[in-house]
Structures are given as C-alpha cells and as structure tokens.
Motif scaffolding. Sequence first.
Motif, PDB file in Angstrom:
ATOM      1  N   ASP A  28       0.805  -1.217   0.000  1.00 12.84           N
ATOM      2  CA  ASP A  28       0.000   0.000   0.000  1.00 12.84           C
ATOM      3  C   ASP A  28       0.839   1.269   0.000  1.00 12.84           C
ATOM      4  O   ASP A  28       0.520   2.216  -0.692  1.00 12.84           O
ATOM      5  CB  ASP A  28      -0.943   0.035   1.207  1.00 12.84           C
ATOM      6  CG  ASP A  28      -2.292  -0.584   0.857  1.00 12.84           C
ATOM      7  OD1 ASP A  28      -2.512  -0.904  -0.321  1.00 12.84           O
ATOM      8  OD2 ASP A  28      -3.100  -0.735   1.773  1.00 12.84           O
ATOM      9  N   ALA A  29       1.862   1.335   0.811  1.00 10.35           N
ATOM     10  CA  ALA A  29       2.642   2.571   0.928  1.00 10.35           C
ATOM     11  C   ALA A  29       4.104   2.331   0.575  1.00 10.35           C
ATOM     12  O   ALA A  29       4.992   2.911   1.157  1.00 10.35           O
ATOM     13  CB  ALA A  29       2.508   3.133   2.335  1.00 10.35           C
ATOM     14  N   ASN A  30       4.339   1.487  -0.397  1.00 11.02           N
ATOM     15  CA  ASN A  30       5.718   1.166  -0.764  1.00 11.02           C
ATOM     16  C   ASN A  30       6.153   1.774  -2.084  1.00 11.02           C
ATOM     17  O   ASN A  30       7.197   1.436  -2.606  1.00 11.02           O
ATOM     18  CB  ASN A  30       5.916  -0.351  -0.818  1.00 11.02           C
ATOM     19  CG  ASN A  30       5.957  -0.942   0.570  1.00 11.02           C
ATOM     20  OD1 ASN A  30       6.305  -0.266   1.524  1.00 11.02           O
ATOM     21  ND2 ASN A  30       5.577  -2.200   0.692  1.00 11.02           N
ATOM     22  N   LEU A  31       5.352   2.672  -2.636  1.00  7.54           N
ATOM     23  CA  LEU A  31       5.728   3.335  -3.876  1.00  7.54           C
ATOM     24  C   LEU A  31       6.846   4.331  -3.594  1.00  7.54           C
ATOM     25  O   LEU A  31       6.816   5.031  -2.591  1.00  7.54           O
ATOM     26  CB  LEU A  31       4.509   4.071  -4.456  1.00  7.54           C
ATOM     27  CG  LEU A  31       4.732   4.826  -5.756  1.00  7.54           C
ATOM     28  CD1 LEU A  31       5.096   3.868  -6.888  1.00  7.54           C
ATOM     29  CD2 LEU A  31       3.477   5.618  -6.113  1.00  7.54           C
ATOM     30  N   LYS A  32       7.813   4.385  -4.481  1.00  8.09           N
ATOM     31  CA  LYS A  32       8.903   5.351  -4.352  1.00  8.09           C
ATOM     32  C   LYS A  32       8.809   6.352  -5.485  1.00  8.09           C
ATOM     33  O   LYS A  32       8.499   5.997  -6.617  1.00  8.09           O
ATOM     34  CB  LYS A  32      10.257   4.647  -4.387  1.00  8.09           C
ATOM     35  CG  LYS A  32      10.514   3.801  -3.176  1.00  8.09           C
ATOM     36  CD  LYS A  32      11.876   3.162  -3.227  1.00  8.09           C
ATOM     37  CE  LYS A  32      12.048   2.257  -2.021  1.00  8.09           C
ATOM     38  NZ  LYS A  32      13.276   1.491  -2.103  1.00  8.09           N
ATOM     39  N   CYS A  33       9.067   7.609  -5.152  1.00  7.04           N
ATOM     40  CA  CYS A  33       9.068   8.678  -6.145  1.00  7.04           C
ATOM     41  C   CYS A  33      10.393   9.424  -6.043  1.00  7.04           C
ATOM     42  O   CYS A  33      11.031   9.426  -4.989  1.00  7.04           O
ATOM     43  CB  CYS A  33       7.902   9.641  -5.902  1.00  7.04           C
ATOM     44  SG  CYS A  33       6.271   8.857  -5.978  1.00  7.04           S
ATOM     45  N   HIS A  34      10.774  10.045  -7.128  1.00  3.65           N
ATOM     46  CA  HIS A  34      12.028  10.782  -7.180  1.00  3.65           C
ATOM     47  C   HIS A  34      11.747  12.187  -7.687  1.00  3.65           C
ATOM     48  O   HIS A  34      10.944  12.382  -8.598  1.00  3.65           O
ATOM     49  CB  HIS A  34      13.026  10.064  -8.085  1.00  3.65           C
ATOM     50  CG  HIS A  34      13.208   8.624  -7.713  1.00  3.65           C
ATOM     51  ND1 HIS A  34      14.002   8.229  -6.670  1.00  3.65           N
ATOM     52  CD2 HIS A  34      12.649   7.502  -8.216  1.00  3.65           C
ATOM     53  CE1 HIS A  34      13.935   6.913  -6.555  1.00  3.65           C
ATOM     54  NE2 HIS A  34      13.127   6.447  -7.482  1.00  3.65           N
ATOM     55  N   MET A  35      12.408  13.169  -7.089  1.00  3.32           N
ATOM     56  CA  MET A  35      12.211  14.555  -7.474  1.00  3.32           C
ATOM     57  C   MET A  35      13.542  15.161  -7.885  1.00  3.32           C
ATOM     58  O   MET A  35      14.566  14.930  -7.247  1.00  3.32           O
ATOM     59  CB  MET A  35      11.630  15.347  -6.290  1.00  3.32           C
ATOM     60  CG  MET A  35      11.382  16.806  -6.594  1.00  3.32           C
ATOM     61  SD  MET A  35      10.455  17.687  -5.313  1.00  3.32           S
ATOM     62  CE  MET A  35      11.606  17.646  -3.946  1.00  3.32           C
ATOM     63  N   THR A  36      13.526  15.917  -8.968  1.00  3.80           N
ATOM     64  CA  THR A  36      14.662  16.752  -9.350  1.00  3.80           C
ATOM     65  C   THR A  36      14.173  18.193  -9.247  1.00  3.80           C
ATOM     66  O   THR A  36      13.013  18.480  -9.541  1.00  3.80           O
ATOM     67  CB  THR A  36      15.141  16.448 -10.779  1.00  3.80           C
ATOM     68  OG1 THR A  36      14.054  16.602 -11.683  1.00  3.80           O
ATOM     69  CG2 THR A  36      15.705  15.039 -10.887  1.00  3.80           C
ATOM     70  N   PHE A  37      15.061  19.100  -8.793  1.00  3.37           N
ATOM     71  CA  PHE A  37      14.602  20.466  -8.554  1.00  3.37           C
ATOM     72  C   PHE A  37      15.744  21.471  -8.575  1.00  3.37           C
ATOM     73  O   PHE A  37      16.913  21.116  -8.433  1.00  3.37           O
ATOM     74  CB  PHE A  37      13.885  20.561  -7.200  1.00  3.37           C
ATOM     75  CG  PHE A  37      14.768  20.270  -6.018  1.00  3.37           C
ATOM     76  CD1 PHE A  37      15.392  21.304  -5.327  1.00  3.37           C
ATOM     77  CD2 PHE A  37      14.984  18.977  -5.587  1.00  3.37           C
ATOM     78  CE1 PHE A  37      16.209  21.046  -4.235  1.00  3.37           C
ATOM     79  CE2 PHE A  37      15.801  18.706  -4.492  1.00  3.37           C
ATOM     80  CZ  PHE A  37      16.406  19.747  -3.820  1.00  3.37           C
ATOM     81  N   GLY A  51      11.314  27.420  -5.712  1.00  4.21           N
ATOM     82  CA  GLY A  51      11.920  26.648  -6.774  1.00  4.21           C
ATOM     83  C   GLY A  51      10.892  25.838  -7.522  1.00  4.21           C
ATOM     84  O   GLY A  51       9.692  25.925  -7.273  1.00  4.21           O
ATOM     85  N   ALA A  52      11.387  25.046  -8.453  1.00 11.73           N
ATOM     86  CA  ALA A  52      10.529  24.209  -9.275  1.00 11.73           C
ATOM     87  C   ALA A  52      11.240  22.900  -9.558  1.00 11.73           C
ATOM     88  O   ALA A  52      12.463  22.805  -9.454  1.00 11.73           O
ATOM     89  CB  ALA A  52      10.197  24.925 -10.581  1.00 11.73           C
TER      90      ALA A  52
END
Length: 150
Positions: A28-37, A51-52
């Motif tokens: 249920d809560a094991n999704l991983k996301c990655h952010m570049t900014f 920022g963006a």
Amino acid sequence: MIKRMTGLAVLALAAAGMFSAQPARADDANLKCHMTFNLKGWSAIYKHAEGAGTVRCENGQKANVKIEINGAGLSAGKWRINDGKGDITHVKTIDDVFGDYAMANADAGVVKSAGASILTKGTVSLALAGTGEGINLGIDVSGFKITRVK
C-alpha cells in the motif's frame, strides 16, 4: 499498572487492525518517487526560498511541482541549489507527495556547498540532497511545501 495498561493498548490496537474495513496490503505505501529540482532563497532571521522541479514515481506517475520554504531561526545568507535530488518513500500514489513537510536545518556554507536533509509529512519521508552556491550560516525551523503545477 502501567505494564497492564500498555498490554491492553497493544491488544486493542491488534484487534482494531483485525477488523478494519479495508484489508491491509503490504505494498500500500511502498511506492517510491524521485524529485529533481532547482531552488534559490535567502534568510535573515526569516527564511524564504522558491523553486521548481519534477516528481516521477516508479508506477509511471509524473508531475511538475513548485517548491516553497518558509521559516524562521538564527540564520543569514543567500543561496541556490541546482539539480537537487529528492527520494520520496512511503507513498501510495503521487498525490501523497504534495503538501507541507517539517524541516529543521543547521547550515554553514560559503561559495560552493553541499547538503542533505530528511523531511517528514506524516508517514511520508523526503530525503533531499544537492549542491549549490552562496553563503549561509545558522539554524532554523522551516516548512517545506510541494504543490502540483498544472
């Protein structure tokens, strides 16, 4: 008496989990996301940065985002982060990424610097890393907000 109450509380929580309306799934809560900014900001007792970036999740979801930091503390400086990276864990969907995170910092940097921070929003964790330029010195407590750009 305290041990007995603790034992009863554990038993009650276990029973509540057995009778929940939706069955719990391990993923249920094991999704991983990655952010570049990219981010730039300043502080003089009050801290502000904007920022963006882009968030991409392992399930293919993607969103452009706006980042804002507002806080206060004993800090002063002006800085920017280029090509920062963030790893977001304990999410179910990309919608769990958006919102306000708690952040505490102790900074000291002149010209080129690197840093890392761990932020939380409930059970969601955001680990940030990046390199930047500027001058910053101090400690502060801030709010780190991620919003979807439409």
